[in-house]
Design an enzyme around this catalytic site. Structure first.
Site, PDB file in Angstrom:
ATOM      1  N   THR A  33       8.389  68.277  52.060  1.00 38.29           N
ATOM      2  CA  THR A  33       8.837  67.282  53.043  1.00 38.29           C
ATOM      3  C   THR A  33       9.883  67.868  53.979  1.00 38.29           C
ATOM      4  OG1 THR A  33      10.301  66.545  51.300  1.00 38.29           O
ATOM      5  CG2 THR A  33       8.393  65.156  51.744  1.00 38.29           C
ATOM      6  N   SER A 123      14.704  81.991  43.977  1.00 36.81           N
ATOM      7  CA  SER A 123      15.548  83.173  43.808  1.00 36.81           C
ATOM      8  C   SER A 123      15.815  83.806  45.178  1.00 36.81           C
ATOM      9  CB  SER A 123      14.897  84.180  42.867  1.00 36.81           C
ATOM     10  OG  SER A 123      13.602  84.515  43.316  1.00 36.81           O
ATOM     11  N   ASP A 168      15.906  74.889  50.156  1.00 34.13           N
ATOM     12  CA  ASP A 168      16.351  75.829  49.118  1.00 34.13           C
ATOM     13  C   ASP A 168      17.737  76.383  49.410  1.00 34.13           C
ATOM     14  OD1 ASP A 168      13.820  75.331  48.297  1.00 34.13           O
ATOM     15  OD2 ASP A 168      13.015  77.297  48.825  1.00 34.13           O
TER      16      ASP A 168
HETATM   17  C1  GLA Z   1       9.602  76.357  49.247  1.00 33.62           C
HETATM   18  C2  GLA Z   1      10.348  76.350  50.578  1.00 33.62           C
HETATM   19  C3  GLA Z   1      11.095  75.041  50.806  1.00 33.62           C
HETATM   20  C4  GLA Z   1      10.202  73.830  50.559  1.00 33.62           C
HETATM   21  C5  GLA Z   1       9.433  73.981  49.256  1.00 33.62           C
HETATM   22  C6  GLA Z   1       8.408  72.900  49.062  1.00 33.62           C
HETATM   23  O1  GLA Z   1      10.509  76.354  48.187  1.00 33.62           O
HETATM   24  O2  GLA Z   1      11.241  77.416  50.654  1.00 33.62           O
HETATM   25  O3  GLA Z   1      11.659  75.009  52.083  1.00 33.62           O
HETATM   26  O4  GLA Z   1       9.341  73.621  51.641  1.00 33.62           O
HETATM   27  O5  GLA Z   1       8.756  75.220  49.153  1.00 33.62           O
HETATM   28  O6  GLA Z   1       9.020  71.667  48.950  1.00 33.62           O
END
Ligand code: GLA
Length: 381
Positions: A33, A123, A168
């Protein structure tokens, strides 16, 4: 881990390093999302990347990765993507800092950590956040956490080739002990929600598979969502992302778009709605209601967004009818990695034994299990 990284630093380089850490993350709900300007609900965990770093007086950058027992050296003035992957998460950050007008000198750096690679626990974002935080500190760049997050994200786009969203890096940088982070990926407004687990534990099952689809399929999903938005925006000029679209609008345009694009958009719209409900469940400590939404999310990721895989589906299916499990789903980008599970404390040990044996029997693979706690974001140690 701290003692080890300092000892390795002393062996490879000279001088006294400063050590920084940045955590991996889980995501309770809100998958795929973030790049659709929606909501996410991640939390930082007790698994970290550590970097030990010291300034040099020349323009040399020397990197050493404990996991790979490999050195990589370059000149700060000629930073470019390396042919091996791990230095790119570090060099990508240096590149972003330089592109934004910040002066970074030479440095020695050792990297280590206990976030499993390719497990969907970010990571790579943890490396980027640890490195940007460390460089900001030692070169006194004066950047705030909010300024560092998009630089870390952009490093992933340019040097790792994944057009990731902001979740992340945001979670790694802004994590708070005992709290989930409800983040609005459009405005970047956020709120901490206490995680009261009311007798449940958060347990991750690492499938130990990483299908080689992650970056290409990820970038394709992003494009498919943009394609849906472009079609809907013809009749609704105010629509800029799936955040602005509801199911009525999507249904009204179903005939104008490819069935696959429709499915992708449907999943994202419903996931955003689910997330708002999940925040209320979490606040109330209603793990059953929250868990039900996690199963629904997994269904959507498996059948509509199509980013799961047979190993991950096996792990979710196995726990689905177990009384002790409130909810489970894949976590992160997909195509392998971990499932996140809400499991009753007293029943967790037995269930872990059962699922390990079943996974070995059915998939011929070893399952790794992590019981995680929710911790603070990036810091100096
Ligand atoms: C990876 C990406 C995030 C996000 C997720 C799915 O971790 O780095 O930005 O889009 O996938 O939610």
């Amino acid at each position: 881990m701290l003692k080890k990284i300092i000892a390795v630093f002393a062996e490879k380089f000279s001088g006294q390093p400063v050590v920084f850490r940045s955590p991996g993350r889980i995501n309770i709900l809100g998958e795929h999302t973030d790049y659709n300007e929606g909501f996410v609900l991640p939390a930082a965990i007790d698994k970290n990347i550590y970097v030990a770093i010291s300034k040099r007086t020349d323009k040399q950058v020397n990197l050493y990765a404990c996991d790979f027992e490999q050195v990589y050296s370059t000149d700060i003035e000629t930073i470019k993507p390396a042919s091996i992957q791990w230095p790119n998460y570090i060099l990508g950050v240096v590149d972003q800092l330089q592109k934004n007008g910040h002066i970074v000198g030479g440095f020695n750096l050792v990297i280590d950590g206990d976030i499993p690679i390719g497990a969907g626990l970010s990571s790579s974002a943890a490396i980027e956040c640890a490195v940007v935080f460390a460089l900001n500190e030692i070169f006194e760049l004066g950047l705030s956490r909010l300024q560092m997050v998009p630089l870390a994200q952009k490093a992933e786009h340019v040097f790792a080739g994944v057009n990731c969203g902001i979740m992340d890096q945001f979670a790694s940088m802004f994590g708070k002990k005992g709290h989930a982070l409800k983040l609005d990926c459009r405005s970047l407004e956020y709120e901490y929600i206490p995680i009261g687990l009311t007798g449940y534990k958060i347990i991750l099952f690492n499938s130990n598979v990483k299908h080689n689809l992650v970056s290409t399929e990820y970038n394709t999903r992003r494009k498919q969502c943009e394609e849906g938005v472009a079609i809907i925006a013809i009749g609704h000029p105010a629509v800029k992302s799936l955040r602005d679209v509801n199911m009525q609008m999507l249904n009204a345009h179903a005939a104008d778009m490819d069935a696959v694009v429709f499915k992708r958009c449907k999943y994202v719209i419903e996931e955003n709605e689910r997330l708002l409900g999940a925040c209320i469940d979490l606040q109330k400590g209603d793990m059953k209601a929250l868990g039900k939404k996690m199963f629904e999310t997994h269904y959507g990721l498996q059948h509509e967004y199509e980013v799961s895989c047979k190993e991950i589906d096996f792990l979710v299916d196995f726990v689905k009818d177990k009384e002790a499990v409130a909810g489970a789903r894949m976590v992160g980008g997909g195509f392998g990695g971990c499932t996140i599970n809400l499991i009753k404390e007293e029943a967790s040990e037995k269930l872990i034994e059962q699922i390990k044996a079943a996974y070995q029997n059915e998939m011929g693979l070893t399952l790794s299990v992590y019981s995680v706690s929710v911790e603070d974001g990036t810091s100096k140690t």
